[in-house]
Each structure stands twice: as structure tokens, then as C-alpha cells.
Design a protein around this motif. Structure first.
Motif, PDB file in Angstrom:
ATOM      1  N   ASN A 120      69.545  47.145  25.262  1.00  0.00           N
ATOM      2  CA  ASN A 120      68.282  46.687  25.606  1.00  0.00           C
ATOM      3  C   ASN A 120      67.961  47.502  27.067  1.00  0.00           C
ATOM      4  N   ALA A 121      67.209  48.314  27.169  1.00  0.00           N
ATOM      5  CA  ALA A 121      67.150  49.411  28.041  1.00  0.00           C
ATOM      6  C   ALA A 121      65.652  49.552  28.625  1.00  0.00           C
ATOM      7  N   CYS A 122      65.413  49.850  29.784  1.00  0.00           N
ATOM      8  CA  CYS A 122      64.111  50.090  30.192  1.00  0.00           C
ATOM      9  C   CYS A 122      63.916  51.712  30.289  1.00  0.00           C
ATOM     10  N   CYS A 123      65.017  52.542  29.923  1.00  0.00           N
ATOM     11  CA  CYS A 123      65.042  53.916  30.072  1.00  0.00           C
ATOM     12  C   CYS A 123      65.017  54.540  28.450  1.00  0.00           C
ATOM     13  N   THR A 124      64.621  55.817  28.379  1.00  0.00           N
ATOM     14  CA  THR A 124      64.711  56.481  27.101  1.00  0.00           C
ATOM     15  C   THR A 124      66.153  57.447  27.242  1.00  0.00           C
TER      16      THR A 124
END
Length: 245
Positions: A53-57
């Protein structure tokens, strides 16, 4: 009249609860962040703990590991080569900042050209801050606040004229000085320990889950995120409901 107060109280509680929930799984509005958090199975290196679950690519996570990446054109080696053991902490710091969906309680508006939101006073675990300082105390820098004041004429950060390169332990005499001052109070040094549920961990084993989920929930529920208190929520109610008073 008492019944009306009960209804308004329930509405206020519901709105406050919704406001708290909204900060528990979110990405800030910043230069490289995704709009919404989600799985990123191909995250690179030290950013892997956030892959579920990430906010970065994946591309952002790869750039976070470069000595001078396109992310911010920032050069860790502005006063000579930064030791690897120190650089690992800055990579981890970048991964947390770019990838974590659990920083919502500390997101504030930012008036800059490259981001609309920033984090402020994120309570960092004692061990994370102190180990960061210990591994970087002999690294060298010329500035206390790395957010601003650099010479960017070359396209990357260089020490301003008159600023002398010196070991971190002189620029940042205490662990708290490093963690709090280097990014304009993005972090706050605490005496809370890893696993306490009261501080954000930069470092964690994803096999045991993400401990920062519980930390964000704790601070949201205790009003540390700036959510309106119940009396303030009443001010947000439609005039038609307020007229019932």
C-alpha cells in the motif's frame, strides 16, 4: 429542545469520525505522490516495505536510491561523498516521505511551487532518530536546514558562499537537532520506542505488518491531526440544521 441537541451531537460525532478516518490512508498533494495509495509490487530496495500500500510508484522508489536523482535534483554529496551507512537513512527517509500512506495526521498545507502539502512534526521513534544521528555524525554538510538556502545555479544544490563544510555532529549536536531541523520540522524527536504505537517508524519488517497504520489511527483519534473538535464541527453544519437550535 434536548432531542435536537442529541441529533446535532450525533451529527457532529459522525462528521468528526469521518474527518479522522479520511486521514488514515491517504497521499499528500506533492510533487511525486500518487493521488491515492495502492499496491506497488515492483518497489525498489529500501522502499519495498510499502509495496502492499504505497503513495509512490516503482520509478519514484528507484530514483530515491540515486545519489542525485531527478526527484528533486538534490545531491547528498555536496560536501564530499556521504558514507553509505549515513546515506541509507536518507534513502529510508525519502521512502517514508514518498511512499507512506500513514502520514495523514501530520499533513499541512504548503505554499511552495513544487508541492501543495507537506508533513509537519511527525513523531519519529527514538531509535530511528538516534541511529540516524549515530550513523551520520561523521558525515559532512554545510547547512542545518536542507529545505532552503542552497546555491542552485548549477542545477543542483551547492553550499552557499561563506558556508563551511563540517561534520554533522557539529551542525547537529544532538539527534533531535538532526531529525527536527534538517527538513524544517517535518519530524519531531520523541522518547517513544518502536512498537509502542505512539511513534512513526522509518524502519520496519513488512513481514510483521506496517506498524505505522496503528500510529496514524492513534493520533487521529486523539485529535493530533487538527480535525475539528465536536464543538467546531457544529460550525460546519448546514444553516438549516443550526436553525433547529
Amino acid at each position: 429542545m434536548a432531542a435536537r441537541w442529541v441529533v446535532l451531537g450525533l451529527l457532529a460525532a459522525c462528521l468528526a469520525s469521518a474527518a479522522k478516518e479520511s486521514v488514515l490512508n491517504m497521499c499528500m498533494d506533492a510533487k511525486h505522490h500518487k493521488t491515492q495509495p495502492g499496491p506497488e509490487g515492483a518497489l525498489h530496495g529500501q522502499c519495498v516495505p510499502w509495496k502492499d500500500n504505497a503513495c509512490c510508484t516503482a520509478n519514484t522508489s528507484m530514483e530515491a536510491h540515486q545519489d542525485q536523482s531527478y526527484l528533486y535534483s538534490f545531491n547528498w554529496d555536496h560536501c564530499g561523498v556521504m558514507p553509505d551507512k549515513c546515506k541509507q537513512h536518507f534513502i529510508q527517509d525519502t521512502c517514508l516521505y514518498e511512499c507512506s500512506p500513514n502520514l495523514g495526521p501530520w499533513i499541512h498545507q504548503a505554499d511552495t511551487s513544487w508541492r501543495r502539502e507537506r508533513i509537519l512534526n511527525v513523531p519519529l521513534c527514538k531509535e530511528d532518530c538516534e541511529q540516524w544521528w549515530e550513523d551520520c555524525k561523521d558525515a559532512v554538510t554545510c547547512k542545518e536546514n536542507w529545505h532552503k538556502g542552497w546555491n542552485w545555479t548549477s542545477g543542483t544544490n551547492q553550499c552557499p558562499r561563506g558556508f563551511m563544510c563540517q561534520p554533522f555532529k557539529y551542525v547537529f549536536p544532538r539527534p533531535a537537532d538532526l531529525c527536527e531541523k534538517i527538513w524544517s520540522n517535518s519530524y519531531k524527536y520523541t522518547l517513544e520506542h518502536r512498537g509502542s504505537g505512539r511513534c512513526i517508524q522509518m524502519w520496519f519488517d513488512p513481514a510483521n505488518g506496517n506498524p505505522n497504520v496503528a500510529v496514524a489511527k492513534y493520533y487521529a483519534e486523539n485529535g493530533r491531526d487538527g480535525s475539528p473538535a465536536p464543538w467546531a464541527v457544529l460550525l460546519l453544519l448546514p444553516p438549516a440544521l443550526l436553525s433547529l437550535l
